[in-house]
Design a protein around this motif. Structure first.
Motif, short mmCIF file in Angstrom:
data_model
loop_
_atom_site.label_atom_id
_atom_site.label_comp_id
_atom_site.label_asym_id
_atom_site.label_seq_id
_atom_site.Cartn_x
_atom_site.Cartn_y
_atom_site.Cartn_z
N SER A 78 44.83 -16.63 -15.96
CA SER A 78 43.45 -16.40 -16.36
C SER A 78 42.52 -17.37 -15.63
N VAL A 79 41.26 -16.98 -15.53
CA VAL A 79 40.26 -17.82 -14.88
C VAL A 79 38.91 -17.53 -15.52
N TRP A 80 38.04 -18.56 -15.55
CA TRP A 80 36.68 -18.35 -16.05
C TRP A 80 35.68 -18.92 -15.06
N MET A 81 34.48 -18.36 -15.09
CA MET A 81 33.38 -18.81 -14.25
C MET A 81 32.15 -19.02 -15.12
N ARG A 82 31.46 -20.13 -14.88
CA ARG A 82 30.24 -20.43 -15.64
C ARG A 82 29.06 -20.56 -14.69
N CYS A 83 27.97 -19.93 -15.05
CA CYS A 83 26.74 -20.01 -14.26
C CYS A 83 25.87 -21.11 -14.87
N GLY A 84 25.84 -22.27 -14.20
CA GLY A 84 25.10 -23.42 -14.72
C GLY A 84 23.63 -23.36 -14.34
N LEU A 85 22.81 -23.96 -15.20
CA LEU A 85 21.36 -23.89 -15.02
C LEU A 85 20.75 -25.18 -15.54
N GLU A 86 19.89 -25.81 -14.73
CA GLU A 86 19.23 -27.04 -15.15
C GLU A 86 17.98 -26.76 -15.97
N ASN A 87 17.18 -25.79 -15.54
CA ASN A 87 15.92 -25.49 -16.21
C ASN A 87 15.74 -23.99 -16.36
N GLY A 88 14.98 -23.62 -17.37
CA GLY A 88 14.70 -22.21 -17.60
C GLY A 88 14.57 -21.91 -19.08
N THR A 89 13.52 -21.19 -19.44
CA THR A 89 13.26 -20.88 -20.84
C THR A 89 13.91 -19.56 -21.22
N GLU A 90 14.56 -19.55 -22.37
CA GLU A 90 15.19 -18.33 -22.87
C GLU A 90 14.11 -17.36 -23.36
N PRO A 91 14.43 -16.07 -23.45
CA PRO A 91 15.74 -15.46 -23.20
C PRO A 91 16.06 -15.36 -21.70
N ILE A 92 17.34 -15.59 -21.39
CA ILE A 92 17.80 -15.59 -20.00
C ILE A 92 18.88 -14.52 -19.85
N ASN A 93 18.80 -13.80 -18.76
CA ASN A 93 19.77 -12.75 -18.47
C ASN A 93 20.63 -13.17 -17.28
N TYR A 94 21.96 -13.02 -17.41
CA TYR A 94 22.90 -13.41 -16.36
C TYR A 94 23.55 -12.16 -15.78
N ILE A 95 23.50 -12.05 -14.45
CA ILE A 95 24.13 -10.93 -13.75
C ILE A 95 25.13 -11.50 -12.75
N TRP A 96 26.38 -11.03 -12.83
CA TRP A 96 27.44 -11.51 -11.94
C TRP A 96 27.71 -10.47 -10.86
N GLU A 97 27.81 -10.95 -9.61
CA GLU A 97 28.05 -10.07 -8.47
C GLU A 97 29.30 -10.53 -7.72
N GLN A 98 30.06 -9.55 -7.22
CA GLN A 98 31.26 -9.83 -6.43
C GLN A 98 31.13 -9.15 -5.07
N GLU A 99 31.47 -9.92 -4.03
CA GLU A 99 31.52 -9.36 -2.67
C GLU A 99 32.97 -9.35 -2.22
N GLY A 100 33.52 -8.16 -2.05
CA GLY A 100 34.93 -8.02 -1.70
C GLY A 100 35.17 -8.15 -0.21
N HIS A 101 36.42 -7.85 0.21
CA HIS A 101 36.80 -7.96 1.62
C HIS A 101 35.97 -7.04 2.51
N SER A 102 35.56 -5.91 1.97
CA SER A 102 34.80 -4.94 2.76
C SER A 102 33.34 -5.33 2.93
N GLY A 103 32.89 -6.35 2.20
CA GLY A 103 31.51 -6.77 2.28
C GLY A 103 30.59 -6.08 1.29
#
Length: 256
Positions: A78-103
């Motif tokens: 298993s593995v986890w990833m966290r999107c860290g943020l220093e500043n920003g007022t909620e509500p905050i929306n997080y979108i995760w993107e993956q770029e595979g071998h094909s680009g």
């Protein structure tokens, strides 16, 4: 106005009220403490202060960064990833993107949570990842980070390590170094995932990492140097030792 004073006064002279201090008790300036002075020539029968809460300003989002629990996980773990943020007022929306071998870039998750978990990682998860963060004011993207999944079938090692000594001076009894010179010992062993390296001098641990550098070596440092290589995933290890003799800088001996 921030507040309003209402008075029920007797005729004819109203009181004179002066606000002497306003103290904001929070960085967002939503809470206020006040001090005031009252001067009057008439009869003051009562007054009150009406408190108004200020709206909270919405802060811009700073550039996010990614924290990865294991950049090279073995397939099936298993593995986890966290999107860290220093500043920003909620509500905050997080979108995760993956770029595979094909680009090709695909969106793999979108929520108000900054962490995503992959409970069973496979080779298909190998690729570059980044997070897009947005609120009412702006949006920011993180730099890409590589997740390199290791195929379990390729796990091996460590092999018997090889030690390179610089400068390369060899005698019948092993390696030779001249006193007050600089000596470098490099240990290498094939291993997947990469192994950990530790150096020992006469059975005492003296350094970690594949390279051992000794500046201005002394004759008291003559002895046996051992490189210990450990694959912590497989719980396997391998060692290699060399004999290093340090001579006085004025001593001459035949070299091979």
């Amino acid at each position: 106005t921030l507040f309003q004073c209402l008075f029920d006064l007797g005729y004819p002279m109203p009181p004179n009220i002066t606000v002497s201090k306003i103290i904001y008790s929070s960085r967002q300036r939503t809470d206020v403490n006040m001090e005031w002075l009252i001067q009057t020539d008439g009869d003051l029968t009562g007054f009150f202060i009406e408190y108004q809460k200020l709206s909270v300003p919405v802060g811009k989002i700073s550039k996010p960064y990614i924290v990865l629990s294991d950049p090279s996980p073995v397939e099936g773990t298993s593995v986890w990833m966290r999107c860290g943020l220093e500043n920003g007022t909620e509500p905050i929306n997080y979108i995760w993107e993956q770029e595979g071998h094909s680009g090709v870039v695909t969106t793999i998750a979108e929520s108000n949570r900054s962490v995503i978990n992959i409970t069973w990682v496979t080779r298909n998860h190998t690729g570059l990842y980044r997070c897009l963060v947005r609120n009412e004011v702006n949006q920011q993207r993180s730099d890409r980070i590589l997740l390199d999944v290791i195929c379990e079938c390729l796990i091996h090692g460590p092999d018997v390590p090889h030690i390179d000594v610089t400068p390369y001076l060899v005698t019948e009894g092993g390696f030779l170094a001249i006193e007050k010179g600089n000596v470098s010992l490099m240990c290498q062993a094939s291993s997947n995932p990469p192994s950990q390296y530790d150096w020992f001098f006469n059975n005492s641990r003296i350094n970690s990492g594949p390279q051992l550098s000794i500046s201005k070596i002394l004759r008291t440092q003559t002895g046996h140097y051992t490189c210990l290589v450990q694959n912590t995933f497989l719980n396997t290890r391998s060692t290699k030792s060399i004999a290093l003799t340090v001579y006085c800088e004025y001593f001459h001996t035949p070299l091979h």
